[in-house]
Enzyme design. Structure first.
Site, PDB file in Angstrom:
ATOM      1  N   TYR A 291       0.845  -1.188   0.000  1.00  0.00           N
ATOM      2  CA  TYR A 291       0.000   0.000   0.000  1.00  0.00           C
ATOM      3  C   TYR A 291       0.889   1.249   0.000  1.00  0.00           C
ATOM      4  CZ  TYR A 291      -3.941  -3.019   1.466  1.00  0.00           C
ATOM      5  OH  TYR A 291      -4.912  -3.978   1.553  1.00  0.00           O
ATOM      6  N   SER A 292       0.282   2.395  -0.294  1.00  0.00           N
ATOM      7  CA  SER A 292       1.083   3.621  -0.273  1.00  0.00           C
ATOM      8  C   SER A 292       1.637   3.883   1.117  1.00  0.00           C
ATOM      9  CB  SER A 292       0.274   4.813  -0.768  1.00  0.00           C
ATOM     10  OG  SER A 292      -0.931   4.965  -0.057  1.00  0.00           O
ATOM     11  N   GLU A 293       0.861   3.526   2.174  1.00  0.00           N
ATOM     12  CA  GLU A 293       1.365   3.603   3.546  1.00  0.00           C
ATOM     13  C   GLU A 293       0.740   2.522   4.418  1.00  0.00           C
ATOM     14  OE1 GLU A 293       1.977   7.975   2.335  1.00  0.00           O
ATOM     15  OE2 GLU A 293       0.122   6.822   2.499  1.00  0.00           O
ATOM     16  N   VAL A 294       1.477   2.185   5.477  1.00  0.00           N
ATOM     17  CA  VAL A 294       1.031   1.284   6.539  1.00  0.00           C
ATOM     18  C   VAL A 294       1.387   1.963   7.855  1.00  0.00           C
ATOM     19  CG1 VAL A 294       1.440  -0.955   7.652  1.00  0.00           C
ATOM     20  CG2 VAL A 294       1.301  -0.814   5.163  1.00  0.00           C
TER      21      VAL A 294
ATOM     22  N   HIS B 165      -3.875  10.274   4.716  1.00  0.00           N
ATOM     23  CA  HIS B 165      -4.809   9.140   4.820  1.00  0.00           C
ATOM     24  C   HIS B 165      -4.405   8.143   5.904  1.00  0.00           C
ATOM     25  CE1 HIS B 165      -2.676   5.870   2.599  1.00  0.00           C
ATOM     26  NE2 HIS B 165      -3.723   5.110   2.861  1.00  0.00           N
TER      27      HIS B 165
END
Length: 306
Positions: free
Chosen positions: A45-48, A77
């Site tokens: 994902y783009s971030e975790v 997000h």
């Protein structure tokens, strides 16, 4: 610790499988930095996010944010989604969850307000942790080379392409039309060349946008960060906040309260809606708030040991 629980949510949407997916580790105690990075890379994902006990007891938690390739000091997000996930719990680290959360992050303290309907959290509003910072301007040829467009498609009547940040740095550029926005296609070579000449606090990321003449505060955008293994991001709250703050700072009025809606991810089939409120007082942007809804998607466990 043999396993680690996680939950994923789609952020900046009320529709499953739209918006920007986020994986949240609501109790990441005992994980090393290397393991956090490996988990983030595995999700892709783009971030975790990884939630840890706060360093100061008056705060809710310490939140660390990882892209597939690196840790970042702040992002939009991940904060909205993490607050949504924690808001579903009765307590965190032995303390009750209220309607206001305070996250310790590398960029500073992030304040979050939860919105509820029938005692269920539906959305969250976060306050950007840093003041607006405007960096160096960027040649149109650099922007065009990143996304394979004609430099003439870049609009400069409001501002030249520039770096902007309220906690995380982005290159922002306005395009002439939705057709130009749709035509943008990231070039890895272009981004690599741009990163060699730019000063930023993470890999070179580009936020492109279009403002309709009739509704200039309803903005369409796309965000590309291929150097971070994020070819395109469906929703980027930190970039939206930086752009909104910058546009309000350019207004001739010295005192402004402006609501901004940014639609992103349409070209990916993951439409996102990011709501922002920007306040300017005596000519200075003093407050930027980012709001969005979330939808729970998956939960499970990561096996840490054989």
């Amino acid at each position: 610790m043999n396993s680690l629980s996680y939950i994923t949510v789609d952020v900046f949407t009320s529709t499953r499988f739209e918006g920007n997916p986020l994986a949240v580790m609501a109790d990441a105690r005992g994980l090393s930095d290397a393991t956090m990075q490996e988990i983030a890379a595995e999700f892709g994902y783009s971030e975790v996010t990884f939630v840890l006990p706060p360093e100061k007891p008056e705060n809710t938690a310490r939140v660390r944010i990882f892209t597939p390739t690196m840790e970042v000091p702040f992002a939009g997000h991940p904060n909205v989604g993490t607050a949504y996930v924690l808001g579903q719990q009765n307590e965190i680290f032995g303390r009750a969850i209220g309607d206001t959360l305070r996250f310790e992050e590398k960029a500073g303290l992030v304040e979050v307000a939860l919105q509820r309907s029938e005692d269920r959290v539906t959305s969250a509003t976060i306050r950007a942790p840093q003041s607006l910072e405007i960096g160096e301007t960027i040649p149109e040829a650099v922007i065009a080379g990143c996304v394979s467009i004609d430099p003439a498609a870049i609009r400069k009547s409001t501002h030249a392409p520039v770096f902007a940040s309220v906690g995380l740095n982005f290159a922002v550029a306005e395009l002439e039309s939705l057709e130009a926005l749709a035509a943008a296609s990231p070039s890895l070579n272009g981004f690599q060349a741009a990163a060699k000449t730019a000063t930023c606090n993470h890999d070179f990321s580009l936020f492109l946008y279009v403002r309709p003449a009739a509704t200039p505060w309803n903005i369409r955008a796309r965000m590309f960060a291929p150097l971070d293994n994020v070819i395109e991001d469906p929703a980027t709250g930190s970039a939206s906040a930086a752009l909104s703050a910058y546009l309000v700072s350019l207004l001739p009025e010295t005192d402004v309260s402006q609501h901004v809606t940014i639609e992103q991810g349409v070209e990916m089939g993951r439409r996102s809606i990011i709501e922002l409120d920007v306040v300017k007082k005596v000519g200075i942007v003093t407050d930027v708030r980012i709001s969005g809804s979330c939808v729970p998607i998956m939960k499970g466990e990561i096996i840490l040991k054989d």
